[in-house]
Every structure is written in C-alpha cells, then in structure tokens.
Write an enzyme that holds these catalytic residues in place. Sequence first.
Site, PDB file in Angstrom:
ATOM      1  N   GLU A 162      27.481   2.287   7.492  1.00 45.03           N
ATOM      2  CA  GLU A 162      27.173   3.092   8.680  1.00 45.03           C
ATOM      3  C   GLU A 162      26.101   2.383   9.511  1.00 45.03           C
ATOM      4  O   GLU A 162      25.293   1.645   8.960  1.00 45.03           O
ATOM      5  CB  GLU A 162      26.570   4.452   8.268  1.00 45.03           C
ATOM      6  CG  GLU A 162      27.493   5.326   7.481  1.00 45.03           C
ATOM      7  CD  GLU A 162      26.745   6.505   6.854  1.00 45.03           C
ATOM      8  OE1 GLU A 162      25.563   6.751   7.192  1.00 45.03           O
ATOM      9  OE2 GLU A 162      27.354   7.167   6.004  1.00 45.03           O
ATOM     10  N   LYS A 205      22.573   1.916  11.163  1.00 45.02           N
ATOM     11  CA  LYS A 205      21.240   2.432  10.831  1.00 45.02           C
ATOM     12  C   LYS A 205      20.572   2.836  12.146  1.00 45.02           C
ATOM     13  O   LYS A 205      20.227   1.983  12.969  1.00 45.02           O
ATOM     14  CB  LYS A 205      20.422   1.359  10.110  1.00 45.02           C
ATOM     15  CG  LYS A 205      19.086   1.867   9.643  1.00 45.02           C
ATOM     16  CD  LYS A 205      18.442   0.865   8.705  1.00 45.02           C
ATOM     17  CE  LYS A 205      17.146   1.399   8.109  1.00 45.02           C
ATOM     18  NZ  LYS A 205      16.150   1.813   9.068  1.00 45.02           N
ATOM     19  N   ASP A 250      17.812   4.069  14.703  1.00 43.70           N
ATOM     20  CA  ASP A 250      16.371   3.832  14.766  1.00 43.70           C
ATOM     21  C   ASP A 250      15.669   5.069  15.334  1.00 43.70           C
ATOM     22  O   ASP A 250      15.337   5.118  16.514  1.00 43.70           O
ATOM     23  CB  ASP A 250      16.108   2.605  15.646  1.00 43.70           C
ATOM     24  CG  ASP A 250      14.696   2.104  15.478  1.00 43.70           C
ATOM     25  OD1 ASP A 250      14.010   2.547  14.550  1.00 43.70           O
ATOM     26  OD2 ASP A 250      14.278   1.258  16.289  1.00 43.70           O
ATOM     27  N   TYR A 309      23.653  12.169   8.141  1.00 40.64           N
ATOM     28  CA  TYR A 309      24.246  11.146   7.277  1.00 40.64           C
ATOM     29  C   TYR A 309      23.975  11.337   5.784  1.00 40.64           C
ATOM     30  O   TYR A 309      24.484  10.604   4.963  1.00 40.64           O
ATOM     31  CB  TYR A 309      23.806   9.746   7.684  1.00 40.64           C
ATOM     32  CG  TYR A 309      22.301   9.602   7.853  1.00 40.64           C
ATOM     33  CD1 TYR A 309      21.444   9.699   6.774  1.00 40.64           C
ATOM     34  CD2 TYR A 309      21.756   9.385   9.105  1.00 40.64           C
ATOM     35  CE1 TYR A 309      20.087   9.587   6.928  1.00 40.64           C
ATOM     36  CE2 TYR A 309      20.378   9.277   9.275  1.00 40.64           C
ATOM     37  CZ  TYR A 309      19.560   9.382   8.190  1.00 40.64           C
ATOM     38  OH  TYR A 309      18.193   9.283   8.347  1.00 40.64           O
ATOM     39  N   LYS A 367      19.168  -5.274   7.837  1.00 45.74           N
ATOM     40  CA  LYS A 367      18.560  -5.295   9.172  1.00 45.74           C
ATOM     41  C   LYS A 367      19.065  -6.503   9.943  1.00 45.74           C
ATOM     42  O   LYS A 367      19.074  -7.620   9.422  1.00 45.74           O
ATOM     43  CB  LYS A 367      17.034  -5.380   9.050  1.00 45.74           C
ATOM     44  CG  LYS A 367      16.405  -4.171   8.400  1.00 45.74           C
ATOM     45  CD  LYS A 367      16.297  -3.026   9.389  1.00 45.74           C
ATOM     46  CE  LYS A 367      15.064  -2.225   9.176  1.00 45.74           C
ATOM     47  NZ  LYS A 367      13.940  -2.407   9.933  1.00 45.74           N
ATOM     48  N   CYS A 425     -19.330 -10.378  18.772  1.00 47.80           N
ATOM     49  CA  CYS A 425     -18.292  -9.347  18.840  1.00 47.80           C
ATOM     50  C   CYS A 425     -18.078  -8.955  20.303  1.00 47.80           C
ATOM     51  O   CYS A 425     -19.041  -8.672  21.002  1.00 47.80           O
ATOM     52  CB  CYS A 425     -18.726  -8.126  18.027  1.00 47.80           C
ATOM     53  SG  CYS A 425     -17.707  -6.673  18.348  1.00 47.80           S
ATOM     54  N   CYS A 470     -19.595  -5.065  20.695  1.00 48.32           N
ATOM     55  CA  CYS A 470     -21.019  -4.702  20.605  1.00 48.32           C
ATOM     56  C   CYS A 470     -21.941  -5.898  20.815  1.00 48.32           C
ATOM     57  O   CYS A 470     -23.158  -5.728  20.892  1.00 48.32           O
ATOM     58  CB  CYS A 470     -21.315  -4.049  19.255  1.00 48.32           C
ATOM     59  SG  CYS A 470     -21.133  -5.176  17.864  1.00 48.32           S
ATOM     60  N   CYS A 520     -16.614  -8.015  12.564  1.00 44.59           N
ATOM     61  CA  CYS A 520     -17.909  -7.577  13.073  1.00 44.59           C
ATOM     62  C   CYS A 520     -18.406  -6.563  12.054  1.00 44.59           C
ATOM     63  O   CYS A 520     -17.693  -5.618  11.714  1.00 44.59           O
ATOM     64  CB  CYS A 520     -17.703  -6.910  14.437  1.00 44.59           C
ATOM     65  SG  CYS A 520     -19.040  -5.801  14.880  1.00 44.59           S
ATOM     66  N   CYS A 551     -20.518  -0.302  15.820  1.00 39.40           N
ATOM     67  CA  CYS A 551     -19.824  -1.009  16.900  1.00 39.40           C
ATOM     68  C   CYS A 551     -18.894  -0.030  17.633  1.00 39.40           C
ATOM     69  O   CYS A 551     -18.063   0.640  17.004  1.00 39.40           O
ATOM     70  CB  CYS A 551     -19.027  -2.162  16.313  1.00 39.40           C
ATOM     71  SG  CYS A 551     -17.958  -2.957  17.505  1.00 39.40           S
TER      72      CYS A 551
END
Length: 758
Positions: free
Chosen positions: A137, A139, A141, A249, A337, A435, A438, A453, A458
């Site tokens: 069948e 698949k 999504d 299904y 897939k 960073c 921050c 960081c 932050c």
Amino acid sequence: MKKFHQDELFFLPGENQGNASPASAEKSPWEQAEALRAQIRHHDHLYYVEATPEISDQEYDRLYHALLELEAAHPEVVTPDSPTRRMHGGTLEGFQTVEHTLPMLSLENTYNAADLERFHESVLKGLQGESPVYVVEPKIDGISIAVRYVDGVLVQAVTRGNGKQGDDVTENVRTIPSVPLRLDTPRPPAFFEARGECYLPREGFARLNQRRQEEGLEPFANARNATAGSIKLLNSREVATRPLDILFYTQGRIEGMEITSQRQLLETFRALGLKVQKWCRIARDFQEIQAAIQELDQIRRSMPYDTDGAVIKVDSFRQRELLGMTAKAPCWAKAYKYEPERAATRLKAITIQVGRTGVLSPVAELEPVPLSGSTISRATLHNEDEIARKDIRVGDMVLVEKAGEVIPAVVRVLPEKRPQGAVPYDLPGSLGGRCPSCGGPIHRDPQFAAWRCDNLQCPAQNVRRVEYFAHRNALDIECLGDVVAESLCEADLIREPLDLFSLTQEQLASLNLGTPDEPRLFGAKNAAKVLAALQRARQKDLGHWLQAMGIPEVGAATAYQLGRIHRDLPQVADSPYLKALLELLDLQGDRQRKNDAEAAARREALLPALQRAGLVKFSSSKGGYVTTSVGPKTAQSVLEFFQGEVGRKWLSRLEELGIHPQGGDEGAEATGEKPLKEMVFVLTGTLASMGRTQAAAKIRALGGAVSDSVSRKTTYLVAGENTGATKTNRARELGVQVLDEAGLLRLLGEGPQGEEAP
Ligand code: IVH
C-alpha cells in the site's frame, strides 16, 4: 454502500414529484428525519469517499436544510450521529488522555532493495515453509488516528500520542466529512476501531496556506505539520474549515466481527463506508514486491495526497501472529521509503542557531527553491565536522533534500559550480569566538562535534526551552510557537518557562511580534488562548511535565514511563526506582561479585520493585535482567538533573506556583492482600475490557508476575480474542491452565458477583 431505490427516497414538501405519492404526508417527524439522514449520508459517502456525486450542490443543500429545519422544529428527533451534528460548536478546554485499545505501533523503515529482501527472507523463515501473500500500500505522509465505533456509532477518535495513550480528538474528527458518524451496516459490530492516516490533500493544503498568508499568518511548512496542527485545534469550528481527510489501513480492537486478513479488512472498511486507498497491490514473492513499489513510485506524485513510501504487509493475520513483533514494530510489515527529492540552490550564508541545551547549530540560508511541495529557504548543516567533511562553503551551489518529516538537509556541493574565492568555513572564526545570542564564550569538547554556549541564562537557550515547554507533545500551550517565545524573551517578559505563569492578559495582548516600524500585535484573543492553555497545563500529568522540563536524555517515551510509575515530582527527584536500577546494573556488571552471596541477595531484594515498575525484564539470551525503556544513562541523567541547580529550582518554583503534577504511581506496592502471589501469568490476544499493559499492571498490583512466554513456571495463560495458536498449544503441551478474559476478571476481583474463581 446501499443504493437508493426511487420509492425509498424522501421528497421535500411542495416539490414536483410526478406520480410518486407524497410519502412525507403520512410519515412522522422521526421517519422523515431518518429518511433525510439516510439520503444525506448516502450523498456524503458518494461525494467525500467515492468522489462520484450524483446530485448538485444545490440539491444537497436543500436536503441538508430540510433536515436542519425538521430537527429545529422537533428537537426530540435529533440523534448524535445526525449529519447536522458533525460540529460541536464550542471550544474545548483541552484534550483528555485516552488509553489505546492495542498499542499503536510504528513500522521499521528500509531504504533499499537489499534490506527489503532481507525482510522477505525473515518472513519466509518465520513462516517455516508456508508461503506469504503480501499487500503493498502507499505510505501516506500524515498523522495516525484511531476511530472507535460502538454498535456502529462513532464514539471516539484518538491520536497516536506515545503509542500507548493518545489525545481524544473526537470533536475534531467528527468534522471530517468523509468519516461516517455511523457505519453503513444494519448489523454493526459491538466494537470496531479503525485506524488510518489523517492528512490534508495537496490542493487543500495549498488553499489553507494561501488563506493564512492573506490573513497575515505564518504558512505551515508542509501538509503533515498543518495536519498535526489542525487536528489539535481546540475549536472544532476552526477544524471544520481545514479540508482534512482520513484513509484507513489497519485496525485496533474489534469485537463481534471476525477479520482474518488485510484484504478482508480493507474490504470491510469499504463496505462500512470507511475510506480506503484506491491503489493497492498483491505480491507473492520478492520480484512482485519490487514491481509493486516501482509502479507506485511512477504514479504516486499524481495522487492527491503526499506519500513517502510503500508499506509491505503480510496479508494473513494468522501468519502475522506466527511472525510476532519486536519491542517497537511488527515483524510482518515494513515501510519502504522512496529516495527523497532533491533540488539544487545557492548557499547564501551560514547562520548559527543556539539550541535549548546551548548547542550551536549551523543553518544554511538558501536561495528559496521549491522541493516536495514546499519552498525551502533554510536547511540544516548538522555541525562543524559535517561542513568540513562535505567541504561546504558560502556561495556554493548545493543539493538539498527533504526526507519526510526530517528538516531539509544539505547533501553535498556541486564543485563544478563553486564561485572563485570561496573559502573553507570556519565556525568559531565566523562568530569571533562568541555566542551569537549572549556574546559569551563558546567551546567545543574534542569528543563531541558541537560547539556550545555554556551560559544558562543565554537568551536564545531560554527561547528554545520555552518553545519546548509549550510544544504540543509537552504542555501543549496553544499559540505559543517560536515567534511568540522569541518575542516574550526579547521583551524580557520571561526568562524561563515557568515565568509564563506570571504573564498578564495585557502583557500578552500588547506583545509586538513584528518590528517597531511595522508592529504586529499578538492580540487579546490569542492572549486569552495562551492563558487558558496555561491554566490547563497546571492539571497535566507528571509524564507531560517531565517532558516539558527538558531533562537531558528524557524523550516522550521515557517521560511517559517515569510519569506512570512515580507519584509526583519530588519522588522522581529522589527516585527509589532509578536508584535501584543503577544499583542492580552495577551489581550485574561487577564480575568480581558475580558469585558473591551478599550481592545475589541484594539483587533479589531490588528486583521485585523494578519488575513491578516495568523497568527491567529477564532476558534468557543475556542471562540476566535487562532494562526496558529507561537505560542507565537516562536514570543517571534524571537523578543528576534534580540534584543540580536547575532541577532544584524547577521543584521550588513549581511548589510556589502550587503546581503538583500527579503520576500514575503504578510502581507502588499495594498495601492490601496479594491474592496472586507466586502466580505467573502470560497474556496473549486482545482483551475486551482493558489493554494488555493495563491487565499486566493489575496482575502485578495483586502480587502476580507477568511473563512473555509460556513455560513450566506459568500458572495461567490468559487468552483473549484473536489469539494465535503458538502459545495456546504450548500451554496445552505443558498442562498450563488457559483462562479466558472472564476468568482473569474473576481472579482480579472484577468478575460478576457471586461467581467462583476457577
Ligand atoms: S500500517 C503496525 N499502512 O506509517 C503499524 N501505516 O511507520 C501499522 N502509515 O504509524 C501501520 N500509511 O502512521 C500502515 N498504508 C499504511 C500507512 C501507514 C502511512 C503510517 C502510520 C504508521 C507509520 C509507520
């Protein structure tokens, strides 16, 4: 589907009916309403399920309005499954958590023919000489949904959730016009749970996003996200405007009807008026499986909904029983897939995103490019090492791909298209060693690929923590996504998730999501939704709170398990179970103490509580007890979290706020009698009154043990519905008594009064 005979049709008063007798004149309002309902159901089915309407929209509207008027004039004839009652109308407070009748499993994925052939071989081996027939069948999504019918009437719809429990989204699913409110059969089964995929058809998704953009709202990234967001809306009127659909299904619990194969199941769905996929193929060997998945790949893009693979299932349910399942997925099915779609585009820049735990993730800023139904302008670059390995440079033409729900990723560069002067990427160099949120120092542990960081304050980390806290799977704070979290932190209204509880309606309503020049206010309506969702969050259970707290190593499944076995947060913080688990694993791993009697005694003392809590089980292949869903790393991480500053602060602030999330306390030792002491149970098949996990918990609470396989030590084999022959045969061979569900209920003290225990 029943076809209407001309003289069965109900004519509206005053219509030109030729020679037909005006049946309505003699019919009671009840009969008139039933006749109208039957016609509307029939036309709904033709329109939404078969896509072959027989009447015009105007004719349909006339029928519908006639029913509305009749029901308004005679409220006593209204039934809950009337087509006019699809919409609940009001707003829900939140979603109830519901146990699944049987676990909602997922499938193992394969990406290539060799893997798929191995699957086929393992099926052949498992069937010991029998030949399988497969059903292939598409698949879909979308998101999986279970829809329950009692005596043919839709009573409940539940999301997958964590596979054991999901959210009750009945009111929303009722608004989906292709989902029948009543099964199309005069003799409905007592209980029927159909499971399938809820999705937004491609065209409906495009319309929805266009509408959102016109309203100044952020468009959804893809149809799947839009579906997940739509099904969890609290206002079913709003849901009704989203063109959702469901294709069925697989099945949950079924009572009062015997189904023995996938083909029969799909046929039954169709006969009952439940929508199924049109494309489906039968395969008898590996070549036929391959031919089917290749054929599907040729046509799937022309289908009206997104698909990302093929599902290959053994047809016979008896053979499925023989093949069994692993902890996560059945051995009788596989998802294949397809290669994700790819597109080439220019990498304009690399920016850095600061995550919830301080990890700095490089993000590709791309020239927008269409890919698998959406426009891609950003993609993940994973980390510094990946960028170096693929030699990705700013200015490069790159190939991007999107695989299902995974965020788009940069696969590789097209070296022949590299502009002159492009230089290798230097992550810390591009940030000046600071960073980007921050300005604090950043560092990289040589054994990890990520720069981080370490500043717990932050702002970017705060935003991510708030976002995580509010996520649908955690505390589900409606309207609080990344943009709002960011604006709240930027305006310094909050620094950490629990600050959300101090926000006022005014602060939220006047929050500016735009810029000072082009302000876009959050508004009173959204503010009210956030406050209502926060109010609901106070009542959410321990599992949801444990997830929302963002404890390292604790995902949805672990949070659920910990929430189930503990009473409350203080108990988790000092968890006797996690401590016992670590001690047990330590004792088991300590070779020197293997034959030490004291260690053995300690192990024996630790085991009952851990088994009761479902944290360990015996593995004969490993020759010892093994952990289940919570491993030693997670156990350690949870205990450390609550010993540390962050965890302690969570506990004290929750106390101040009067929030005391409650757990299932299923690990607790019942204080009463232990009538099932020293009895060993094996459960097989489907129980009508409870899930197997619940049955096991009840048995353990009364002192019994539950094991996976029948052996001489087994006291009872409890055989529910749809039981395979393997366990029952084995029980007979060994002389183990087989109990039906009623027998189990009697032992649990839940059977009919006055009956003797077996
Ligand atoms: S059968 C025991 N059939 O894919 C699991 N699943 O990874 C039975 N899905 O959770 C699932 N289309 O949400 C099945 N034709 C199909 C499907 C399908 C999509 C989804 C479903 C499931 C996931 C498995």
